[in-house]
Design a protein around this motif. Structure first.
Motif, mmCIF file in Angstrom:
data_model
loop_
_atom_site.group_PDB
_atom_site.id
_atom_site.type_symbol
_atom_site.label_atom_id
_atom_site.label_comp_id
_atom_site.label_asym_id
_atom_site.label_seq_id
_atom_site.Cartn_x
_atom_site.Cartn_y
_atom_site.Cartn_z
ATOM 1 N N UNK A 256 0.835 -1.207 0.000
ATOM 2 C CA UNK A 256 0.000 0.000 0.000
ATOM 3 C C UNK A 256 0.870 1.258 0.000
ATOM 4 N N UNK A 257 1.911 1.260 0.810
ATOM 5 C CA UNK A 257 2.805 2.414 0.863
ATOM 6 C C UNK A 257 3.461 2.656 -0.495
ATOM 7 N N UNK A 258 3.894 1.566 -1.144
ATOM 8 C CA UNK A 258 4.518 1.699 -2.454
ATOM 9 C C UNK A 258 3.513 2.204 -3.486
ATOM 10 N N UNK A 259 2.315 1.684 -3.470
ATOM 11 C CA UNK A 259 1.286 2.111 -4.420
ATOM 12 C C UNK A 259 0.962 3.591 -4.257
ATOM 13 N N UNK A 279 5.627 -11.196 -6.031
ATOM 14 C CA UNK A 279 5.570 -9.738 -6.142
ATOM 15 C C UNK A 279 4.248 -9.290 -6.762
ATOM 16 N N UNK A 280 3.848 -9.933 -7.842
ATOM 17 C CA UNK A 280 2.595 -9.563 -8.498
ATOM 18 C C UNK A 280 1.404 -9.778 -7.576
ATOM 19 N N UNK A 281 1.396 -10.901 -6.854
ATOM 20 C CA UNK A 281 0.273 -11.189 -5.955
ATOM 21 C C UNK A 281 0.175 -10.171 -4.818
ATOM 22 N N UNK A 282 1.303 -9.634 -4.395
ATOM 23 C CA UNK A 282 1.287 -8.635 -3.329
ATOM 24 C C UNK A 282 0.868 -7.259 -3.837
ATOM 25 N N UNK A 283 1.317 -6.908 -5.035
ATOM 26 C CA UNK A 283 1.083 -5.549 -5.537
ATOM 27 C C UNK A 283 -0.264 -5.359 -6.232
ATOM 28 N N UNK A 284 -0.699 -6.361 -6.977
ATOM 29 C CA UNK A 284 -1.880 -6.187 -7.827
ATOM 30 C C UNK A 284 -3.131 -5.752 -7.072
#
Length: 365
Positions: A256-259, A279-284
């Motif tokens: 969330x912080x990165x987004x 990585x994709x599963x965490x960010x998407x």
């Protein structure tokens, strides 16, 4: 006030549905400084429901019961609540109108079987359900404050927001809330993290807790708000002991912080050939909330050289990755080495690389 959450429904104990309601309710209560002592899940069984009400009543002042308010023969929560409280069920005409107003405009025929949803213990406060036909209710009995809610999570949230949240906020005024401080650490095993914390809190009478959610080890320290000044030095001691391995504090979320940090860019390209799907599963899930009107790509082999910002994580060898962030002609890069060296820990290394890459990008944006 000490709370309990009782989930009613055979589908819950059969494993057909995961009881997410209890976690959701407890999270809301925790934010107000209230403590949930127990979660209990039982099938549609009158005797078990009655006994479970007794059990929850032994350990809590505030009881939340979910499920069993529907129109079918296995929905008899209200009847058992009536028996347990000693309060007879009374017809509520407004709930009947509520059912008709929800169903008839959609072309549904309201059936007599749905009348059972309109009976509530005498003296109960009916709580309108804006997302379903089954109104909830609040009743006080046996010295307990009891909220009886429908089962679907969307309906619980609706009743909570419209009827329960304000009541709880008013009820906790003047109380001494129970608060928890959190440290999310990375790169060290649970036993090693615990050793650091136990040394920092030697001879300190405070509740401590640990939770592994790979690749993190979370440390928790809980106390009453009135003790905050007394505990300040001990919080500082834990913070110092964990300084080199702490990533976030008090339940901050790295994706969330990165987004949030990325949402000001109009285009983004991510290349990840090192973490598999981690990585994709965490960010998407979080990036969808911020990047729907932006141009962005996620690839294991390619990077868009025209993107405003480019995030890259590539394998260097079995135990390390190359990570970089590029903006125009500016570039920051590093090598990340996983602390997990054993052969069977390949998946754990991938998880670590995903989190460490996000942390690196966040610190260099």
């Amino acid at each position: 006030m000490i709370a309990s959450v009782l989930g009613i429904g055979t589908e819950l104990v059969d494993g057909q549905i995961v009881n997410k309601n209890a976690a959701w309710i407890s999270e809301k209560l925790k934010a107000l400084g209230l403590t949930t002592k127990l979660h209990l899940v039982i099938p549609d069984d009158r005797k078990l429901i009655f006994e479970s009400l007794d059990y929850c009543g032994q350990y809590s002042d505030l009881m939340f019961i979910t499920g069993g308010l529907g129109p079918t023969s296995d929905d008899f929560t209200r009847e058992v609540i009536s028996e347990w409280t000693g309060l007879s069920l009374k017809w509520d005409e407004s709930s009947w109108q509520h059912i008709k107003e929800r169903l008839e405009p959609r072309g549904y025929v309201v059936k007599d079987i749905q009348r059972q949803q309109c009976y509530f213990p005498e003296g109960a406060r009916v709580l309108k359900n804006n997302e379903g036909t089954a109104n909830a209710f609040f009743v006080e009995a046996k010295g307990k404050k009891i909220f009886v809610l429908p089962g679907p999570p969307r309906e619980i949230e609706s009743v909570w927001n419209s009827e329960i949240a304000a009541w709880l906020e008013k009820s906790v005024e003047g109380m001494d809330p129970y608060i928890t401080r959190h440290w999310d650490t990375i790169g060290m095993g649970e036993s090693d993290v615990a050793t650091l914390v136990e040394q920092a809190l030697a001879n300190v009478n405070v509740e401590k807790g640990y939770r592994v959610h790979l690749p993190y080890v979370e440390v928790k320290m809980s106390y009453f708000k009135s003790q905050e000044e007394k505990m300040r030095i001990h919080v500082e001691n834990v913070t110092e002991a964990l300084r080199d391995i702490t990533v976030t504090r008090d339940q901050q979320d790295v994706p969330l912080m990165l987004s949030l940090a990325l949402k000001s860019y109009t285009s983004l390209s991510i290349q990840d050939s090192a973490t598999g799907q981690f990585l994709m599963n965490r960010l998407m899930p979080v990036m969808r909330n911020f990047m729907t009107e932006k141009i962005w790509s996620f690839s294991s082999h390619n990077i868009d050289p025209e993107a405003d910002i480019r995030l890259i994580v590539l394998p260097k060898d079995e135990h390390s990755v190359f990570v970089s962030v590029e903006r125009g002609n500016k570039k920051s890069s590093d090598i990340i080495v996983a602390p997990y060296k054993a052969m069977p820990m390949k998946e754990r290394r991938a998880q670590y690389f995903a989190e460490a890459a996000m942390i690196f990008w966040l610190r260099h944006l």
